[in-house]
Design an enzyme around this catalytic site. Sequence first.
Site, PDB file in Angstrom:
ATOM      1  N   ASP A 328       0.820  -1.209   0.000  1.00 28.37           N
ATOM      2  CA  ASP A 328       0.000   0.000   0.000  1.00 28.37           C
ATOM      3  C   ASP A 328       0.855   1.260   0.000  1.00 28.37           C
ATOM      4  OD1 ASP A 328       0.816  -0.930   2.593  1.00 28.37           O
ATOM      5  OD2 ASP A 328      -0.270   0.799   3.389  1.00 28.37           O
ATOM      6  N   GLU A 329       0.241   2.331  -0.433  1.00 30.03           N
ATOM      7  CA  GLU A 329       0.762   3.692  -0.241  1.00 30.03           C
ATOM      8  C   GLU A 329       2.233   3.847  -0.650  1.00 30.03           C
ATOM      9  OE1 GLU A 329      -1.855   5.436   3.382  1.00 30.03           O
ATOM     10  OE2 GLU A 329      -0.188   4.151   3.990  1.00 30.03           O
TER      11      GLU A 329
END
Lengths: 535, 535
Positions: A328-329
């Site tokens: 993620d991210e």
Amino acid sequence: MERLMVALAALLLTLSASGDLVSPYGSLWPLPHSLAISPEVYRLNRVTFQIVHSPESTASVGCSILDNAFRRYFYYIFGDAAGLGQTLDGTGSPDELGQLQVLLTASDPECTQHPRLTSSETYEITVSQPTATLKSENVWGALRGLETFSQLVYEDEYMTHLINKTEITDAPRFSHRGVLLDTSRHYLPVKVILETLDAMSFNKFNVFHWHIVDDPSFPYQSITFPELSAQGAYHPVTHIYTLKDVQAVIEYARERGIRVIPEFDTPGHTQSWKGQKNLLTPCYNGEKPSGTFGPINPALNTTYVFMKQLFKEISKVFPDAYIHLGGDEVNFECWKSNPTITEFMQNQGFGSDYRKLESFYVQSVLDIVTANLKGYMVWQEVFDNGVKLKPDTIIHVWKGGYQKQLADVTAAKFHALLSSPWYLNVISYGQDWRKIYQVEPYNFNGTIAQKKLVIGGEACLWGEYIDATNLASRLWPRASAVSERLWSREETNDLNDAYSRLTKHRCRMIRRGIPAEPLFVGYCDYEYQGCKEFN
Amino acid sequence: MERLMVALAALLLTLSASGDLVSPYGSLWPLPHSLAISPEVYRLNRVTFQIVHSPESTASVGCSILDNAFRRYFYYIFGDAAGLGQTLDGTGSPDELGQLQVLLTASDPECTQHPRLTSSETYEITVSQPTATLKSENVWGALRGLETFSQLVYEDEYMTHLINKTEITDAPRFSHRGVLLDTSRHYLPVKVILETLDAMSFNKFNVFHWHIVDDPSFPYQSITFPELSAQGAYHPVTHIYTLKDVQAVIEYARERGIRVIPEFDTPGHTQSWKGQKNLLTPCYNGEKPSGTFGPINPALNTTYVFMKQLFKEISKVFPDAYIHLGGDEVNFECWKSNPTITEFMQNQGFGSDYRKLESFYVQSVLDIVTANLKGYMVWQEVFDNGVKLKPDTIIHVWKGGYQKQLADVTAAKFHALLSSPWYLNVISYGQDWRKIYQVEPYNFNGTIAQKKLVIGGEACLWGEYIDATNLASRLWPRASAVSERLWSREETNDLNDAYSRLTKHRCRMIRRGIPAEPLFVGYCDYEYQGCKEFN
């Protein structure tokens, strides 16, 4: 002093006094799927009552996961019985219930195995004089049934321990029911993790998602790469998890029917992985390195050699069939600044699409994990960014508007796990458990086949504002709302009934040593006493 | 998983690593008014270091409040020193500091007295080889100085206990610095109250506002009227405060320089006072009593006879010069329905103005309390409704728009106490301590004379969602933000400096046994270990 709150208090207390709010299901939590409680009531004798293997069971003494559970639940039953909260007209002087016989039917009751995503947790309970029976295929169903049986026992005002004639047939609605703890933003002492596993078992959770490392710290002590924690932990001795610690957590969880899925989130969220040289991308300021580092460097062969060795170790240390790979991210700014990566992008023909670079990296890691015969879970960005995934990949949905996310993921035929509405670190004033409770995972546009791809959900407790001081009271009983949604029938959604049962369930958790916070004004017969001693 | 939070984490951690955030004032909290810390550093020897009465002091061995405090702070200093967080270039091998001499100057050092609103808490500390001196008028200043001295001591990485050459002159900005606990909505075991008093002393709070009874329960066991708790407490034995309990709390507080002000809130918030017959107003449904009861019945003579006896007892049990009389949120609906009250209104010539009836009642209670030679505090409605008050009455401001409220109260020449922005039971996600910290009590339109009428403030922890399970982590360190605002200079308002000191202060509270929650991502050298034991 607080107009609104006082008004609300008066309202609820009146309802409570009127008796309307008292659940006919006592303190059961989460509510079983099928349940018949008769007014006929039996006494339990602390000296003679036994929980034993049924003579017909495929398990017997020596199946230590059950032997230990029998002992544990004996203590819970006779130390921590919760009031049932209903007037019970016993039919004459009550008989005694002498035994709970636990009857496993599978040829392999799985005494020495680890729980799996596909493990059966189905069980049946019959409480009838003189002997109660708990029937299940294997130990996992038996553990769930023991918890339910212990919740059926209550004290009357004379402290006599009683149980009603009861029939229960039960099985979870979703097979993955998890709690995520974050041991990177704050280190959590092992005993705090064990306490959480206890509380999880009281709520029939079956997955501990261990978000073990992240940007702020790397407490996992790798055998292969000890420098990771030596340099990345908050303290190289006091703020780490040794192999022995990890094994203790896994075994404590196994004994409670809980899987431990570790998350090693890459290529972002890796600032603390600085103990491995040349792993993180050096960020550039114009022509020169700025001295700061970005995500893992996907342009170097050495990165994949390292990952292969690390995940080989992780695959051995953690027996579960799944590893959570994060994903993620990922922030592309540092990659964009680095000339080596620019060159790699050109050679690979990625143009200026850094999502392709990310996918290249993630794909390589997925292959590594697959080679270790593990399945994987990833945060939804990996799916969103179009990385090629194995059909059995579990996509962990955490972004808002979860209905659309679930529809998209399942339309692509991937398994989905829901967390978006269950970020329990996020708090607001009042009874937010009601909102948590009212989430319906199937509430999205999709076919029946799509719905079946939703394997469950996880209550996430991110660690920005949480450590050992407030973890338990922040998590419980708010996570209990998630546990009933994931275990019980879709139709089990009456807030008043839930309030009545959950207040009692919380008091029971307190008696079992978990400082679960109050839902509202009121009291427990046995209040939490804190832990500081005064002379 | 959490875009915004992670971004914020990165920002703060960078600042922290850069060293910009490290306070030059170490872990001091609340910050003293005048302070000079030199780089010259001394060692403290656990075997020989002493805290003693100065030969010139007006107090000596036998002044048990100090003797006990000397011992207590010895343990804090050698068990719980917090890192100072700054690199200290010692000038050669450090000398040893042999003693802290405590020098009281008042002819009566008040060893056996109770603290008062007007007690001096001024103190001076000189740390210089070979002997440090703490000078104050009386024991109250000495207690504040001992806390400060203990906060000056820190461990280096070798765990050597060190203190810098230091000069401090300090006194509180406001004389009333309180914490309100609510023991009616949830019962709080006595040890939880004592733990809170400890934490209060670490933060130089000096008033425990004990909101002891309210609608949900009446845990105060009255000697004169034992039926009040017998019928009004959640449980007549396990959920009450006996005289011995109350006395233990008062003495424990006194030893820490903390006043105990009880609140017996009337005529509203009295649903639990049902143990006294004919005290509450029977509500009517048309011609007939509905079976429910409203506020205290102001139309009966017996009410005032009862109040006189009750407050006579309370005045004796609680030695403080003030009693909080509540007076907030009176609902007139029940009074309006009751024919006896309607008749009384007519006889008294109140017309249909029930505020006049309320004022009649409150006025009578104030007269009763005055006759017991006690001062009183009231919630702001009593002032808002125009009840005639003694000039030294303290008006407790709790409604929003506190600037206008403070302006109004002080314009009428009454003393004001601020709580509106400090309802710490109200929570939101993130670092809400910053908002709490930035409140400025003098930030209202008024003359200098008006400002002087603001005697301080209170952090209120109402009990709807709070009991022993979450009290400490909810209150600390958020209440610490209030404590610095009320103690330190108006100019002490740098959020970065405060963040640096408060994170260390929180770790020190943890070492002293208070589970204060984290402000943000990070760690303590010695983490909170929870209290559950595992074998």
